[in-house]
Motif scaffolding. Sequence first.
Motif, mmCIF file in Angstrom:
data_model
loop_
_atom_site.group_PDB
_atom_site.id
_atom_site.type_symbol
_atom_site.label_atom_id
_atom_site.label_comp_id
_atom_site.label_asym_id
_atom_site.label_seq_id
_atom_site.Cartn_x
_atom_site.Cartn_y
_atom_site.Cartn_z
ATOM 1 N N UNK A 10 0.700 -1.353 -0.136
ATOM 2 C CA UNK A 10 -0.116 -0.041 -0.125
ATOM 3 C C UNK A 10 0.785 1.403 0.108
ATOM 4 N N UNK A 11 2.268 1.219 -0.692
ATOM 5 C CA UNK A 11 2.990 2.351 -0.817
ATOM 6 C C UNK A 11 2.473 2.960 -2.130
ATOM 7 N N UNK A 12 1.383 3.900 -2.127
ATOM 8 C CA UNK A 12 0.827 4.186 -3.322
ATOM 9 C C UNK A 12 1.676 5.579 -4.134
ATOM 10 N N UNK A 13 2.191 6.202 -3.103
ATOM 11 C CA UNK A 13 2.685 7.317 -3.578
ATOM 12 C C UNK A 13 4.184 6.931 -3.902
ATOM 13 N N UNK A 14 4.593 6.853 -5.343
ATOM 14 C CA UNK A 14 6.161 6.441 -5.648
ATOM 15 C C UNK A 14 6.412 7.723 -6.494
ATOM 16 N N UNK A 15 7.182 8.638 -5.895
ATOM 17 C CA UNK A 15 7.348 9.911 -6.757
ATOM 18 C C UNK A 15 8.867 9.950 -7.290
ATOM 19 N N UNK A 16 8.988 10.758 -8.339
ATOM 20 C CA UNK A 16 10.273 10.659 -9.074
ATOM 21 C C UNK A 16 10.374 12.236 -9.453
ATOM 22 N N UNK A 17 11.560 12.680 -9.208
ATOM 23 C CA UNK A 17 11.986 14.014 -9.776
ATOM 24 C C UNK A 17 12.109 14.052 -11.165
ATOM 25 N N UNK A 18 11.335 14.746 -11.759
ATOM 26 C CA UNK A 18 11.480 14.719 -13.491
ATOM 27 C C UNK A 18 12.732 15.482 -13.793
ATOM 28 N N UNK A 19 13.186 16.359 -12.979
ATOM 29 C CA UNK A 19 14.348 16.915 -13.495
ATOM 30 C C UNK A 19 15.851 16.012 -13.394
ATOM 31 N N UNK A 20 15.804 15.341 -12.374
ATOM 32 C CA UNK A 20 16.759 14.380 -11.873
ATOM 33 C C UNK A 20 16.805 13.186 -13.214
ATOM 34 N N UNK A 21 15.376 12.906 -13.462
ATOM 35 C CA UNK A 21 15.675 11.770 -14.725
ATOM 36 C C UNK A 21 15.823 12.308 -15.916
ATOM 37 N N UNK A 22 15.567 13.835 -16.213
ATOM 38 C CA UNK A 22 15.954 14.294 -17.335
ATOM 39 C C UNK A 22 17.769 14.563 -17.639
ATOM 40 N N UNK A 23 18.016 14.978 -16.359
ATOM 41 C CA UNK A 23 19.627 15.485 -16.142
ATOM 42 C C UNK A 23 20.235 14.063 -16.484
ATOM 43 N N UNK A 24 19.760 12.765 -16.410
ATOM 44 C CA UNK A 24 20.467 11.490 -16.378
ATOM 45 C C UNK A 24 20.115 10.869 -17.734
ATOM 46 N N UNK A 25 19.386 11.758 -18.496
ATOM 47 C CA UNK A 25 19.017 11.048 -19.893
ATOM 48 C C UNK A 25 18.165 9.861 -19.788
ATOM 49 N N UNK A 26 17.415 9.763 -18.727
ATOM 50 C CA UNK A 26 16.265 8.754 -18.403
ATOM 51 C C UNK A 26 15.091 8.873 -18.687
ATOM 52 N N UNK A 27 14.064 8.048 -18.962
ATOM 53 C CA UNK A 27 12.539 8.037 -19.012
ATOM 54 C C UNK A 27 11.865 7.142 -18.268
ATOM 55 N N UNK A 28 10.675 7.517 -17.930
ATOM 56 C CA UNK A 28 9.660 6.603 -17.212
ATOM 57 C C UNK A 28 9.670 5.151 -17.738
ATOM 58 N N UNK A 29 9.627 4.940 -18.902
ATOM 59 C CA UNK A 29 9.602 3.960 -19.457
ATOM 60 C C UNK A 29 10.986 2.717 -19.212
#
Length: 121
Positions: free
Chosen positions: A75-94
């Motif tokens: 029941x850990x429903x809030x799994x949040x990720x910093x969109x800037x951190x993803x972008x800075x590392x060249x990663x996507x949600x996929x």
Amino acid sequence: MANLIQRLVIFSKAPHGSAAGREGLDLLLLSASYDMPSAALFVGDGVYQLLANQQPELVGGKNYIATFRALPMYDVEQILICQDSLAQRGLTREQLILDVELCTPSQIADVIGQSTEVLRF
């Protein structure tokens, strides 16, 4: 975005080279198992915690990454990720092992401000 979060666990370190990620995950699962409203936030190099297709055994590490998939079952429903951190590392949600909610730095500040307890790993 944020319901009452009693315990927010922030993952800010890469998964290999320290035990911080595993310790944070263990604490998060333990908290949730006691019905403590908990959430996970991935920032900075912590976004690598959720990267698919890791092979930590090649560098002598243990593969705990797949355990993150258990968060929704606890029941850990809030799994949040910093969109800037993803972008800075060249990663996507996929490229991640979980469906996550993208957050801006201002949204992250709001979540931290609305959390009773914040622990950073």
